[in-house]
Design an enzyme around this catalytic site. Structure first.
Site, PDB file in Angstrom:
ATOM      1  N   LYS A 121      14.013  39.545  91.798  1.00 24.07           N
ATOM      2  CA  LYS A 121      13.499  38.738  90.683  1.00 24.07           C
ATOM      3  C   LYS A 121      12.924  37.417  91.149  1.00 24.07           C
ATOM      4  O   LYS A 121      11.946  36.929  90.589  1.00 24.07           O
ATOM      5  CB  LYS A 121      14.616  38.469  89.671  1.00 24.07           C
ATOM      6  CG  LYS A 121      14.864  39.607  88.726  1.00 24.07           C
ATOM      7  CD  LYS A 121      15.596  39.096  87.495  1.00 24.07           C
ATOM      8  CE  LYS A 121      15.867  40.176  86.488  1.00 24.07           C
ATOM      9  NZ  LYS A 121      16.635  39.679  85.342  1.00 24.07           N
ATOM     10  N   LYS A 204      11.413  51.727  89.559  1.00 23.86           N
ATOM     11  CA  LYS A 204      12.225  51.846  88.362  1.00 23.86           C
ATOM     12  C   LYS A 204      11.399  51.568  87.108  1.00 23.86           C
ATOM     13  O   LYS A 204      10.543  50.686  87.137  1.00 23.86           O
ATOM     14  CB  LYS A 204      13.332  50.787  88.504  1.00 23.86           C
ATOM     15  CG  LYS A 204      14.498  50.913  87.602  1.00 23.86           C
ATOM     16  CD  LYS A 204      15.488  49.789  87.899  1.00 23.86           C
ATOM     17  CE  LYS A 204      14.948  48.431  87.504  1.00 23.86           C
ATOM     18  NZ  LYS A 204      15.925  47.353  87.464  1.00 23.86           N
ATOM     19  N   LYS A 207      11.236  46.920  81.680  1.00 18.33           N
ATOM     20  CA  LYS A 207      10.651  46.183  80.556  1.00 18.33           C
ATOM     21  C   LYS A 207       9.587  45.214  81.034  1.00 18.33           C
ATOM     22  O   LYS A 207       8.713  44.827  80.280  1.00 18.33           O
ATOM     23  CB  LYS A 207      11.740  45.315  79.889  1.00 18.33           C
ATOM     24  CG  LYS A 207      12.802  46.086  79.164  1.00 18.33           C
ATOM     25  CD  LYS A 207      13.787  45.158  78.454  1.00 18.33           C
ATOM     26  CE  LYS A 207      14.987  44.837  79.308  1.00 18.33           C
ATOM     27  NZ  LYS A 207      16.184  44.416  78.563  1.00 18.33           N
TER      28      LYS A 207
HETATM   29  P1  TYM Z   1      19.132  44.991  81.748  1.00 23.44           P
HETATM   30  O1  TYM Z   1      18.910  44.242  80.498  1.00 23.44           O
HETATM   31  O2  TYM Z   1      18.161  44.852  82.866  1.00 23.44           O
HETATM   32  O3  TYM Z   1      19.262  46.525  81.455  1.00 23.44           O
HETATM   33  C1  TYM Z   1      20.170  46.993  80.492  1.00 23.44           C
HETATM   34  C2  TYM Z   1      20.766  48.316  80.889  1.00 23.44           C
HETATM   35  O4  TYM Z   1      19.750  49.290  81.063  1.00 23.44           O
HETATM   36  C3  TYM Z   1      19.886  49.895  82.329  1.00 23.44           C
HETATM   37  N1  TYM Z   1      18.551  50.213  82.847  1.00 23.44           N
HETATM   38  C4  TYM Z   1      18.189  51.423  83.287  1.00 23.44           C
HETATM   39  N2  TYM Z   1      18.880  52.576  83.369  1.00 23.44           N
HETATM   40  C5  TYM Z   1      18.213  53.648  83.859  1.00 23.44           C
HETATM   41  N3  TYM Z   1      16.918  53.612  84.266  1.00 23.44           N
HETATM   42  C6  TYM Z   1      16.198  52.461  84.204  1.00 23.44           C
HETATM   43  N4  TYM Z   1      14.933  52.432  84.578  1.00 23.44           N
HETATM   44  C7  TYM Z   1      16.839  51.293  83.688  1.00 23.44           C
HETATM   45  N5  TYM Z   1      16.434  50.022  83.474  1.00 23.44           N
HETATM   46  C8  TYM Z   1      17.492  49.378  82.957  1.00 23.44           C
HETATM   47  C9  TYM Z   1      20.577  48.860  83.195  1.00 23.44           C
HETATM   48  O5  TYM Z   1      21.217  49.450  84.303  1.00 23.44           O
HETATM   49  C10 TYM Z   1      21.546  48.254  82.224  1.00 23.44           C
HETATM   50  O6  TYM Z   1      22.702  49.058  82.113  1.00 23.44           O
HETATM   51  N6  TYM Z   1      22.652  42.527  84.184  1.00 23.44           N
HETATM   52  C11 TYM Z   1      22.455  43.438  83.087  1.00 23.44           C
HETATM   53  C12 TYM Z   1      22.929  42.920  81.741  1.00 23.44           C
HETATM   54  C13 TYM Z   1      24.348  42.491  81.693  1.00 23.44           C
HETATM   55  C14 TYM Z   1      25.479  43.336  81.710  1.00 23.44           C
HETATM   56  C15 TYM Z   1      26.610  42.469  81.584  1.00 23.44           C
HETATM   57  C16 TYM Z   1      25.654  44.708  81.811  1.00 23.44           C
HETATM   58  C17 TYM Z   1      24.779  41.217  81.581  1.00 23.44           C
HETATM   59  N7  TYM Z   1      26.147  41.204  81.510  1.00 23.44           N
HETATM   60  C18 TYM Z   1      27.905  42.968  81.560  1.00 23.44           C
HETATM   61  C19 TYM Z   1      26.969  45.194  81.801  1.00 23.44           C
HETATM   62  C20 TYM Z   1      28.068  44.324  81.680  1.00 23.44           C
HETATM   63  C21 TYM Z   1      20.962  43.691  82.992  1.00 23.44           C
HETATM   64  O7  TYM Z   1      20.166  42.956  83.451  1.00 23.44           O
HETATM   65  O8  TYM Z   1      20.634  44.727  82.288  1.00 23.44           O
END
Ligand code: TYM
Length: 343
Positions: A121, A204, A207
């Site tokens: 990032k 991957k 968004k």
């Molecule tokens: P974020 O917002 O990037 O993504 C949210 C969730 O979606 C999953 N994900 C995917 N799974 C499969 N294929 C993909 N291409 C894909 N893109 C995203 C992510 O693995 C995630 O589960 N750091 C986390 C948010 C967070 C969090 C937490 C998660 C903050 N605190 C506590 C669990 C527990 C994040 O950036 O997710």
């Protein structure tokens, strides 16, 4: 979901998604769909909209509000029930930021330096990244451990952050000579844990990819979904007889995985059904399946978004319930650390 690591902690699921841009298919298959399945199992489930994580990179305030409400609508439209699951936005429960500070003092700079998501990032200009982006995993550990969560459903890209969460819990317990924080288990299961870009099977789905054609947004209409799958990059071979035949065909493998995750089946079963068929057959079948599964969610999101005050009410009620669990855990943490609370 495997058994809780330490029997003294009762099973409790926590996860979160950042309110940035629109929900995409990877978020749905890797996370939200799994959130719903765990809710249906009857475990205690807490799902957060991590707005404090979102602002580690610049967010226009107006867009952040919209994205927070839209993600809440997405959660509910996909099947999360605000009665059975606790749904709330992170910034309404102050314990997240408070526990994160304590974890900033437990985690080591060397640990943060190894985080691949920070490197991705921050890019080449890491000196100019926010301090919040650097400390991001520490806040994530706080999200989870503030509830003594035992299981965290996520996509594969979050694995390293969850290992760090365990390291922080273990170091806290060790430093203070307590058995206070659980060693949380990641739940990374099924065919949708790593959904790849429709334009490049080695990247991957995200968004934040500048190309909208690379992803399916949950807000896309049926025509857009069909067009994006039709245009998805593939090779010219038919689908093979077995999964092994997809080894060096990342784009084909991705579409098979997406089909399996949407159909609640395995990639093996998809191959068995479509072996020998070309993409001229497989892509329309995939598009039809995706439209059938995703259109009702998009419709319901639209309906919910028409009542932003109703969404805010749900978030407020969820935050109260979340805070009722979090506050005693935060108080106990302060006490362990030696911070006086005299009010
Ligand atoms: P974020 O917002 O990037 O993504 C949210 C969730 O979606 C999953 N994900 C995917 N799974 C499969 N294929 C993909 N291409 C894909 N893109 C995203 C992510 O693995 C995630 O589960 N750091 C986390 C948010 C967070 C969090 C937490 C998660 C903050 N605190 C506590 C669990 C527990 C994040 O950036 O997710």
């Amino acid at each position: 979901m495997t058994a809780a690591p330490a029997s003294k902690f009762k099973p409790r699921v926590f996860s979160g998604i950042q309110p940035t841009n629109h929900l995409q298919l990877g978020n749905y298959l890797g996370a939200v769909k799994r959130f719903v399945e765990l809710q249906e199992k009857g475990v205690e489930t807490i799902y957060c909209i991590v707005d404090l994580h979102a602002i580690t990179v610049w967010q226009d305030p107006q867009d952040l509000r919209r994205a927070t409400r839209e993600l809440t609508a997405g959660y509910i439209a996909a099947g999360l029930d605000p009665e059975r699951s606790i749904l709330f936005n992170q910034s309404q429960v102050p314990g997240h930021a408070q526990l994160a500070w304590i974890f900033n003092c437990v985690a080591r700079v060397g640990w943060m330096n190894r985080m691949t998501q920070f490197k991705d990032k921050a890019g080449k200009n890491a000196e100019n990244a926010s301090l919040g982006l650097y400390a991001y995993p520490s806040l994530m550990a706080a999200d989870i451990l503030l509830y003594h969560a035992t299981h965290v459903p996520v996509g594969e890209d979050q694995k390293q952050h969850l290992e760090l969460t365990r390291d922080i819990a273990a170091k806290f317990n060790h430093d203070f000579g307590v058995d206070f924080f659980p060693l949380t288990e990641p739940v990374i299961e099924g065919a949708g844990t790593r959904v790849m870009s429709l334009r490049d099977g080695t990247r991957k789905m995200s968004k934040s990819d500048p190309s909208d054609a690379s992803r399916i947004n949950l807000t896309d209409d049926a025509d857009t979904i069909a067009r994006k799958f039709r245009k998805a990059k593939t090779d010219s071979e038919p689908l093979p007889e077995s999964l092994a035949g997809l080894k060096d065909r990342p784009e084909a493998r991705n579409l098979v995985n997406i089909y399996a995750a949407l159909a609640d089946t395995t990639p093996e079963a998809v191959i068995a059904e479509f072996a020998g068929k070309g993409f001229g057959v497989f892509k329309p079948a995939l598009a039809d399946l995706a439209v059938a599964r995703l259109s009702p969610i998009a419709e319901e999101m639209k309906r919910l978004m028409a009542d932003p005050a109703g969404i805010d009410r749900i978030l407020g009620e969820g935050a109260e319930r979340a805070n009722a669990i979090a506050q005693p855990i935060l108080d106990a943490t302060y006490d362990i650390v030696g911070l006086i609370r005299s009010r």
